[in-house]
Design a protein around this motif. Structure first.
Motif, short mmCIF file in Angstrom:
data_model
loop_
_atom_site.label_atom_id
_atom_site.label_comp_id
_atom_site.label_asym_id
_atom_site.label_seq_id
_atom_site.Cartn_x
_atom_site.Cartn_y
_atom_site.Cartn_z
N LEU A 134 10.19 2.56 -3.22
CA LEU A 134 11.07 1.87 -2.29
C LEU A 134 10.57 2.03 -0.86
O LEU A 134 10.60 1.08 -0.07
N ASP A 135 10.10 3.23 -0.53
CA ASP A 135 9.56 3.46 0.81
C ASP A 135 8.35 2.56 1.07
O ASP A 135 8.19 2.02 2.17
N SER A 136 7.51 2.39 0.06
CA SER A 136 6.34 1.52 0.20
C SER A 136 6.76 0.07 0.44
O SER A 136 6.17 -0.64 1.26
N ILE A 137 7.79 -0.37 -0.28
CA ILE A 137 8.27 -1.75 -0.10
C ILE A 137 8.78 -1.95 1.32
O ILE A 137 8.45 -2.95 1.98
N LYS A 138 9.54 -0.99 1.83
CA LYS A 138 10.11 -1.12 3.17
C LYS A 138 9.02 -1.06 4.24
O LYS A 138 9.04 -1.83 5.20
N ARG A 139 8.04 -0.17 4.06
CA ARG A 139 6.94 -0.10 5.03
C ARG A 139 6.11 -1.39 5.00
O ARG A 139 5.67 -1.89 6.04
N GLY A 140 5.92 -1.91 3.81
CA GLY A 140 5.18 -3.16 3.69
C GLY A 140 5.91 -4.32 4.32
O GLY A 140 5.29 -5.21 4.93
N LEU A 141 7.22 -4.32 4.23
CA LEU A 141 8.03 -5.38 4.84
C LEU A 141 7.98 -5.28 6.37
O LEU A 141 7.87 -6.30 7.07
N GLN A 142 8.06 -4.06 6.89
CA GLN A 142 7.96 -3.87 8.34
C GLN A 142 6.59 -4.29 8.85
O GLN A 142 6.47 -4.90 9.91
#
Length: 709
Positions: A134-142
């Motif tokens: 989930l952290d990777s998804i959020k960092r990728g979105l940012q």
């Protein structure tokens, strides 16, 4: 002795024709002006209570979206994606500033985030939430909001990016605050009612409806869900503009044939959307389901042979991925779901036969065999148990081809008579990387390959075609780049004739007519060649060709190495055969007779091969077919004559004293005088009227049957 005549028009009764067309035109103009600026509000219910969709239905829809995109988790390894992501949320091998119009490079980032999102949703349902994922998804979105360039291609901005963001947000929306979500909605999602109408044509309507459906499901928006459904339904109709045509071919980017590209996507995506709306309790009505049934069986089924989607129907998409890996499985799933939607329709058995034929490789249960001419698209397809054949030409009123976004730059000669002949279901699978587009089978062209940039039109061209049961024919006359030619193709069961006449050129380039180009695998690479005068017989791909020409026949075979997918390079054997008409030929001509059995002489007999007319007979003269490029008369045998005063195509059958004639004119033609004589006696004299705007929507203008007694 007397003559009985029965007349059948394809769509209109002649006495009502004018008034019906006037009413249709008025309604069309009203609808056009109402939709000229933006998408109207298409909500189907005025009361808020009527719009409400239960939360349980939205959850069903979200589950459906996850299932629909679950293939992504198999395409990528989630663990590897997490481990290879940089601290700032990027991947080192993604070009975030790329500006390719066709395959926009930054989309790779969103594709990977979507794969992570699908994997995360699946895992979080079965175990504890994977916080690292989930952290990777959020960092990728940012990272996407900070670093990714904006595509120059509106399709990626309005459709491609939102489709991926919907999947990504399904995984992480609950962990974002309201301002973050609002920022993403404002920056990347289209607004219903604000899409320019110029984009809402054909398959684009379905893509927009798909995006709005996903947005509605993502944000529990009942009103948007209903609006997306109404937008979707607006595309499920026959259209004078882009989309499904009167002959069930498909147009996109103007009057351009695209049944195997955008048109195939239209069927697949429409069925998926219809299925998705059914899940939430607002399924489409029976009439719209029947429209999809009819389009699938009449528009798509004839252009598919097992796993092969006719190259001539794919437009500029012909150079993309192998459709066997993506489009064919998606089509099979869509047909399965369409069977569910169709319920007890009498057409379900045909749908099932279509679906089974995609993968079985067997034609034993194939329910569509015969000939079909798509008059709105200048395209003929002819199928028997042993042969698949198609011919693609163009006319002055259509877009012949396009080279856009860096795709199809080699497709210049494709609309000049591309003729694909298959006796094996996989003849052209994986052949594209090795194919020489200056040598397209069936095409008479200059021996050069101009780059195709933008839209190709052929203002000095004329085409006409016709099909009836197991008989198909098409004619094509053109004057382009200093090259003039009159061409005709006749198909009857498992034999065919290709003709050319009046082939004249002022160009310094050699003129050639390609007969064969076949790509095949072979253990030992070889190269050889042959040239000689006709008559000559060739054998290739299960077909015997007998060639008669005033030019030279050339044959060659060579090894070609090319990259195939991501697996590196491969070598194929490519076989060519062509007629060399020389430089600046004057009135050159040829006839090619095709058979599937060497031991048979075939029934085809050439009657006329001239600049203004081509005619042939089959079945010992009981079947006569003719292409008129201009006014003329053809002797049909047994003292029957047929005359027309303008271009036309005719099938004349005389079996056991029963005569039937099928007749068509070009879609752009004006009224045509048709006369049928027995000796000097006039049996039929008809003025064939077309639509008042000069555009014949019905293709076959008239079918006549009469018997003598």
């Amino acid at each position: 002795m007397c003559t009985a005549i029965g007349i059948q028009t394809s769509r209109y009764i002649s006495g009502m024709r004018f008034w019906i067309s006037q009413v249709f035109a008025s309604v069309f103009l009203i609808c056009f002006y109402l939709s000229a600026a933006v998408v109207p509000n298409l909500a189907v219910a005025a009361e808020r209570s009527d719009l409400k969709i239960g939360l349980d239905k939205f959850q069903l829809a979200r589950d459906y979206l996850v299932q629909k995109h679950s293939y992504l988790s198999g395409k990528y390894d989630a663990r590897s994606l997490v481990e290879s992501m940089q601290e700032d949320g990027s991947w080192v091998d993604v070009n975030y500033s790329g500006q390719s119009l066709a395959l926009w490079e930054p989309m790779l980032h969103l594709n990977r985030l979507s794969a992570l999102a699908i994997d995360h949703i699946k895992n979080s349902r079965n175990a504890s939430v994977n916080t690292q994922e989930l952290d990777s998804i959020k960092r990728g979105l940012q990272l996407w909001e900070k670093k990714a360039s904006q595509s120059r291609n509106w399709w990626y901005r309005d459709l491609g990016v939102p489709q991926q963001l919907i999947i990504i947000l399904l995984a992480c929306k609950d962990s974002l605050n309201d301002s973050e979500i609002e920022s993403i909605k404002e920056s990347y999602f289209p607004k219903f009612g604000k899409v320019p109408s110029v984009r809402l044509k054909g398959q684009n309507i379905i893509w927009y409806a798909n995006v709005f459906y996903g947005m509605a499901v993502l944000f529990d928006d009942s009103e948007l869900l209903h609006n997306s459904r109404s937008l979707f339904l607006s595309a499920l109709k026959v259209d004078d503009d882009e989309g499904v045509q009167y002959d069930f071919s498909f147009h996109q980017h103007g009057k351009q044939f695209y049944s195997g590209g955008y048109g195939l996507d239209f069927l697949i995506d429409s069925v998926e959307l219809a299925y998705a709306y059914k899940l939430v309790g607002i399924g489409i009505n029976k009439d719209k389901v029947n429209f999809l049934l009819e389009y699938g069986l009449k528009g798509i089924y004839p252009i598919v042979r097992s796993g092969w989607i006719d190259w001539s129907a794919r437009g500029r998409e012909v150079g993309r991925h192998n459709p066997n890996e993506t489009k064919v499985p998606a089509l099979a799933l869509a047909l399965e779901r369409l069977e569910v939607l169709a319920g007890e329709s009498s057409l379900v058995a045909d749908l099932a036969a279509f679906r089974q034929s995609l993968t079985s490789g067997s034609l034993e249960n194939k329910s569509w065999l015969g000939s079909k001419y798509y008059w709105n698209s200048n395209y003929l397809v002819h199928q028997t148990n042993k042969l698949y054949a198609s011919v693609r030409v163009a006319d002055a009123f259509s877009v012949a081809a396009e080279g856009l976004n860096g795709e199809n730059s080699s497709g210049y000669w494709a609309p000049f008579g591309s003729t694909y002949l298959l006796t094996k279901d996989q003849d052209y699978v994986d052949a594209y990387p090795f194919f020489d587009w200056s040598r397209i089978p069936g095409v008479t062209s200059l021996d050069t390959l101009p780059e195709l940039v933008g839209y190709l039109t052929l203002p000095n061209s004329l085409s006409v075609g016709l099909a009836d049961d197991d008989v198909g024919l098409v004619g094509f006359k053109f004057d382009h780049l200093g090259l003039r030619a009159s061409r005709a193709w006749f198909f009857y069961k498992n034999e065919f004739l290709m003709m050319g006449s009046g082939i004249t050129s002022s160009s310094d380039k050699k003129v050639v007519t390609t007969l064969i180009q076949r790509v095949r695998k072979k253990e030992t690479p070889t190269s050889s060649s042959y040239d000689g005068a006709s008559p000559i017989q060739l054998f290739s791909g299960g077909i015997f060709y007998k060639v008669q020409t005033d030019g030279f026949v050339n044959w060659s075979q060579k090894s070609v190495e090319s990259k195939v997918g991501s697996e590196g390079s491969e070598i194929r054997q490519v076989e060519f055969a062509w007629i060399d008409h020389g430089v600046k030929p004057v009135d050159a001509s040829f006839v090619v007779k095709g058979l599937l059995d060497e031991g048979e002489s075939g029934s085809a007999k050439v009657l006329i091969n001239s600049k203004s007319m081509h005619a042939a007979s089959f079945d010992n003269g009981q079947l006569v077919v003719a292409i008129f490029h201009a006014a003329g008369v053809v002797n049909m045998g047994n003292d029957y004559l047929v005359s027309v005063d303008k271009p036309a195509a005719i099938i004349f059958k005389n079996y056991q004293g029963k005569i039937s004639t099928t007749f068509s004119t070009p879609v752009s033609s004006s009224n045509v005088n048709l006369k049928i004589y027995k000796g000097k006696k006039v049996l039929v004299s008809r003025l064939i009227p077309l639509e008042d705007n000069g555009y014949n929507k019905t293709g076959v203008s008239l079918r006549l049957g009469f018997s003598r007694y």
